[in-house]
Scaffold this motif. Structure first.
Motif, PDB file in Angstrom:
ATOM      1  N   MET A 123       0.857  -1.196   0.000  1.00 14.46           N
ATOM      2  CA  MET A 123       0.000   0.000   0.000  1.00 14.46           C
ATOM      3  C   MET A 123       0.892   1.245   0.000  1.00 14.46           C
ATOM      4  SD  MET A 123      -3.336   0.816   2.279  1.00 14.46           S
ATOM      5  CE  MET A 123      -2.604   0.725   3.877  1.00 14.46           C
ATOM      6  N   GLN A 124       0.600   2.134  -0.927  1.00 11.52           N
ATOM      7  CA  GLN A 124       1.412   3.338  -1.108  1.00 11.52           C
ATOM      8  C   GLN A 124       0.894   4.469  -0.222  1.00 11.52           C
ATOM      9  OE1 GLN A 124       1.106   4.981  -5.001  1.00 11.52           O
ATOM     10  NE2 GLN A 124       2.887   6.301  -4.782  1.00 11.52           N
ATOM     11  N   ILE A 125       1.816   5.089   0.532  1.00 13.61           N
ATOM     12  CA  ILE A 125       1.473   6.267   1.332  1.00 13.61           C
ATOM     13  C   ILE A 125       2.303   7.428   0.815  1.00 13.61           C
ATOM     14  CG2 ILE A 125       1.496   7.308   3.616  1.00 13.61           C
ATOM     15  CD1 ILE A 125       1.229   4.528   4.814  1.00 13.61           C
ATOM     16  N   VAL A 126       1.624   8.512   0.474  1.00 12.81           N
ATOM     17  CA  VAL A 126       2.298   9.708  -0.035  1.00 12.81           C
ATOM     18  C   VAL A 126       2.188  10.792   1.016  1.00 12.81           C
ATOM     19  CG1 VAL A 126       2.217  11.499  -1.803  1.00 12.81           C
ATOM     20  CG2 VAL A 126       1.844   9.131  -2.439  1.00 12.81           C
ATOM     21  N   ASN A 127       3.311  11.467   1.294  1.00 13.10           N
ATOM     22  CA  ASN A 127       3.234  12.567   2.245  1.00 13.10           C
ATOM     23  C   ASN A 127       3.646  13.875   1.582  1.00 13.10           C
ATOM     24  OD1 ASN A 127       6.011  11.823   2.264  1.00 13.10           O
ATOM     25  ND2 ASN A 127       6.273  12.985   4.138  1.00 13.10           N
ATOM     26  N   ALA A 128       3.062  14.975   2.087  1.00 13.45           N
ATOM     27  CA  ALA A 128       3.337  16.299   1.552  1.00 13.45           C
ATOM     28  C   ALA A 128       3.190  17.312   2.684  1.00 13.45           C
ATOM     29  CB  ALA A 128       2.368  16.633   0.417  1.00 13.45           C
ATOM     30  N   ILE A 129       3.732  18.499   2.451  1.00  9.40           N
ATOM     31  CA  ILE A 129       3.664  19.561   3.455  1.00  9.40           C
ATOM     32  C   ILE A 129       2.889  20.738   2.886  1.00  9.40           C
ATOM     33  CG2 ILE A 129       5.024  21.293   4.683  1.00  9.40           C
ATOM     34  CD1 ILE A 129       7.166  19.238   5.083  1.00  9.40           C
ATOM     35  N   GLY A 130       2.011  21.301   3.715  1.00  8.87           N
ATOM     36  CA  GLY A 130       1.280  22.507   3.339  1.00  8.87           C
ATOM     37  C   GLY A 130       1.523  23.569   4.393  1.00  8.87           C
ATOM     38  N   ARG A 131       1.728  24.800   3.955  1.00 10.09           N
ATOM     39  CA  ARG A 131       1.945  25.896   4.901  1.00 10.09           C
ATOM     40  C   ARG A 131       1.016  27.061   4.584  1.00 10.09           C
ATOM     41  NH1 ARG A 131       7.388  24.579   3.751  1.00 10.09           N
ATOM     42  NH2 ARG A 131       8.437  23.622   5.510  1.00 10.09           N
ATOM     43  N   ARG A 132       0.638  27.799   5.638  1.00  6.73           N
ATOM     44  CA  ARG A 132      -0.155  29.015   5.470  1.00  6.73           C
ATOM     45  C   ARG A 132       0.039  29.852   6.717  1.00  6.73           C
ATOM     46  NH1 ARG A 132      -2.222  33.359   4.661  1.00  6.73           N
ATOM     47  NH2 ARG A 132      -4.373  33.754   4.139  1.00  6.73           N
ATOM     48  N   LYS A 133       0.467  31.106   6.555  1.00  8.67           N
ATOM     49  CA  LYS A 133       0.812  31.969   7.693  1.00  8.67           C
ATOM     50  C   LYS A 133       1.816  31.238   8.581  1.00  8.67           C
ATOM     51  CE  LYS A 133      -3.236  34.959   7.877  1.00  8.67           C
ATOM     52  NZ  LYS A 133      -4.271  35.475   8.763  1.00  8.67           N
ATOM     53  N   THR A 134       1.475  30.948   9.828  1.00  6.76           N
ATOM     54  CA  THR A 134       2.425  30.233  10.689  1.00  6.76           C
ATOM     55  C   THR A 134       2.014  28.784  10.902  1.00  6.76           C
ATOM     56  OG1 THR A 134       1.269  31.036  12.649  1.00  6.76           O
ATOM     57  CG2 THR A 134       3.158  32.323  11.898  1.00  6.76           C
ATOM     58  N   SER A 135       1.045  28.296  10.149  1.00 11.52           N
ATOM     59  CA  SER A 135       0.579  26.910  10.275  1.00 11.52           C
ATOM     60  C   SER A 135       1.377  25.997   9.352  1.00 11.52           C
ATOM     61  CB  SER A 135      -0.899  26.804   9.902  1.00 11.52           C
ATOM     62  OG  SER A 135      -1.664  27.629  10.719  1.00 11.52           O
ATOM     63  N   ILE A 136       1.695  24.812   9.866  1.00 11.47           N
ATOM     64  CA  ILE A 136       2.388  23.798   9.069  1.00 11.47           C
ATOM     65  C   ILE A 136       1.605  22.503   9.184  1.00 11.47           C
ATOM     66  CG2 ILE A 136       4.518  22.495   8.756  1.00 11.47           C
ATOM     67  CD1 ILE A 136       5.948  24.840  10.177  1.00 11.47           C
ATOM     68  N   ALA A 137       1.242  21.925   8.037  1.00  7.71           N
ATOM     69  CA  ALA A 137       0.483  20.676   8.014  1.00  7.71           C
ATOM     70  C   ALA A 137       1.290  19.598   7.305  1.00  7.71           C
ATOM     71  CB  ALA A 137      -0.845  20.879   7.303  1.00  7.71           C
ATOM     72  N   ARG A 138       1.508  18.484   7.998  1.00  2.93           N
ATOM     73  CA  ARG A 138       2.134  17.314   7.382  1.00  2.93           C
ATOM     74  C   ARG A 138       1.005  16.341   7.034  1.00  2.93           C
ATOM     75  NH1 ARG A 138       5.251  18.310  11.785  1.00  2.93           N
ATOM     76  NH2 ARG A 138       4.579  16.447  12.901  1.00  2.93           N
ATOM     77  N   VAL A 139       0.858  16.066   5.744  1.00  2.00           N
ATOM     78  CA  VAL A 139      -0.286  15.303   5.234  1.00  2.00           C
ATOM     79  C   VAL A 139       0.179  13.953   4.701  1.00  2.00           C
ATOM     80  CG1 VAL A 139      -2.154  15.311   3.542  1.00  2.00           C
ATOM     81  CG2 VAL A 139      -1.461  17.438   4.624  1.00  2.00           C
ATOM     82  N   TYR A 140      -0.531  12.884   5.092  1.00  2.00           N
ATOM     83  CA  TYR A 140      -0.252  11.534   4.607  1.00  2.00           C
ATOM     84  C   TYR A 140      -1.513  11.013   3.927  1.00  2.00           C
ATOM     85  CZ  TYR A 140       3.478  12.143   7.987  1.00  2.00           C
ATOM     86  OH  TYR A 140       4.550  12.651   8.687  1.00  2.00           O
ATOM     87  N   VAL A 141      -1.395  10.687   2.624  1.00  2.00           N
ATOM     88  CA  VAL A 141      -2.547  10.233   1.836  1.00  2.00           C
ATOM     89  C   VAL A 141      -2.287   8.806   1.370  1.00  2.00           C
ATOM     90  CG1 VAL A 141      -3.909  10.646  -0.242  1.00  2.00           C
ATOM     91  CG2 VAL A 141      -3.071  12.577   1.079  1.00  2.00           C
ATOM     92  N   GLN A 142      -3.313   7.956   1.523  1.00  2.00           N
ATOM     93  CA  GLN A 142      -3.223   6.577   1.042  1.00  2.00           C
ATOM     94  C   GLN A 142      -4.587   6.152   0.502  1.00  2.00           C
ATOM     95  OE1 GLN A 142      -1.955   4.481   4.506  1.00  2.00           O
ATOM     96  NE2 GLN A 142      -3.903   4.687   5.581  1.00  2.00           N
ATOM     97  N   PRO A 143      -4.626   5.163  -0.394  1.00  2.00           N
ATOM     98  CA  PRO A 143      -5.919   4.707  -0.905  1.00  2.00           C
ATOM     99  C   PRO A 143      -6.782   4.188   0.240  1.00  2.00           C
ATOM    100  CG  PRO A 143      -4.115   3.789  -2.188  1.00  2.00           C
ATOM    101  CD  PRO A 143      -3.502   4.461  -1.004  1.00  2.00           C
ATOM    102  N   GLY A 144      -8.070   4.525   0.201  1.00  2.00           N
ATOM    103  CA  GLY A 144      -8.959   4.111   1.279  1.00  2.00           C
ATOM    104  C   GLY A 144     -10.400   4.455   0.957  1.00  2.00           C
ATOM    105  N   LYS A 145     -11.163   4.763   2.023  1.00  6.50           N
ATOM    106  CA  LYS A 145     -12.590   5.009   1.809  1.00  6.50           C
ATOM    107  C   LYS A 145     -13.035   6.413   2.211  1.00  6.50           C
ATOM    108  CE  LYS A 145     -13.558   2.150   5.914  1.00  6.50           C
ATOM    109  NZ  LYS A 145     -12.180   2.072   6.343  1.00  6.50           N
ATOM    110  N   GLY A 146     -12.111   7.359   2.327  1.00 10.48           N
ATOM    111  CA  GLY A 146     -12.508   8.743   2.543  1.00 10.48           C
ATOM    112  C   GLY A 146     -12.416   9.253   3.965  1.00 10.48           C
ATOM    113  N   ASP A 147     -11.692   8.565   4.846  1.00 14.31           N
ATOM    114  CA  ASP A 147     -11.533   9.035   6.225  1.00 14.31           C
ATOM    115  C   ASP A 147     -10.496  10.150   6.277  1.00 14.31           C
ATOM    116  OD1 ASP A 147     -13.317   7.122   7.079  1.00 14.31           O
ATOM    117  OD2 ASP A 147     -11.768   5.652   7.585  1.00 14.31           O
ATOM    118  N   ILE A 148     -10.818  11.225   6.991  1.00 16.74           N
ATOM    119  CA  ILE A 148      -9.872  12.313   7.187  1.00 16.74           C
ATOM    120  C   ILE A 148      -9.666  12.494   8.686  1.00 16.74           C
ATOM    121  CG2 ILE A 148      -9.379  14.764   6.810  1.00 16.74           C
ATOM    122  CD1 ILE A 148     -11.175  14.657   4.361  1.00 16.74           C
ATOM    123  N   LYS A 149      -8.426  12.298   9.143  1.00 22.15           N
ATOM    124  CA  LYS A 149      -8.088  12.480  10.560  1.00 22.15           C
ATOM    125  C   LYS A 149      -7.096  13.619  10.679  1.00 22.15           C
ATOM    126  CE  LYS A 149      -8.856   8.020  12.724  1.00 22.15           C
ATOM    127  NZ  LYS A 149      -9.648   8.275  13.893  1.00 22.15           N
TER     128      LYS A 149
END
Length: 128
Positions: free
Chosen positions: A1-27
């Motif tokens: 199973m492939q997991i892709v990670n990426a970083i998003g920034r806005r103002k002083t917020s930093i988000a580390r995001v991990y996306v994998q195939p699934g059924k639409g759960d967002i935690k």
């Protein structure tokens, strides 16, 4: 199973995001999306990238986000998800680019200067 990670920034917020195939759960920070972002507007902002490529229920998203306020965090998560979707499938790029979801919003709070009340606001001037 492939997991892709990426970083998003806005103002002083930093988000580390991990996306994998699934059924639409967002935690977000080990909590459900609706539990973390209480406002409907912020929930929609987070899901915007998935909606743009019509992949609402195809990927599971896990996010660690810190810093800033609620809106900044939501927009940082949105950018991270968009970047991860492009890494997952390059065909998503034109649709996300058209919506403006791959552009990092570089606006930051301007610092306060000395001799002023705020960044630009001066103290009140009295002629007499």
């Amino acid at each position: 199973m492939q997991i892709v990670n990426a970083i998003g920034r806005r103002k002083t917020s930093i988000a580390r995001v991990y996306v994998q195939p699934g059924k639409g759960d967002i935690k977000v920070n080990n909590r459900e999306l609706k539990e973390y972002f209480l406002s409907e507007i912020h929930q929609t902002t987070v899901k915007q990238a998935l909606t743009a490529v019509k992949a609402d229920d195809q990927y599971d998203v896990t996010v660690n986000v810190e810093g800033g306020g609620v809106k900044g965090q939501a927009e940082a998560v949105r950018l991270g998800i968009a970047r991860a979707l492009v890494e997952f499938n390059g065909e998503n790029k034109p649709a996300l680019r058209k919506e403006g979801l791959l552009t990092r919003d570089s606006r930051m709070v301007e610092r306060k200067k000395y001799g002023r009340r705020k960044a630009r606001r001066r103290f009140q001037f009295s002629k007499r």
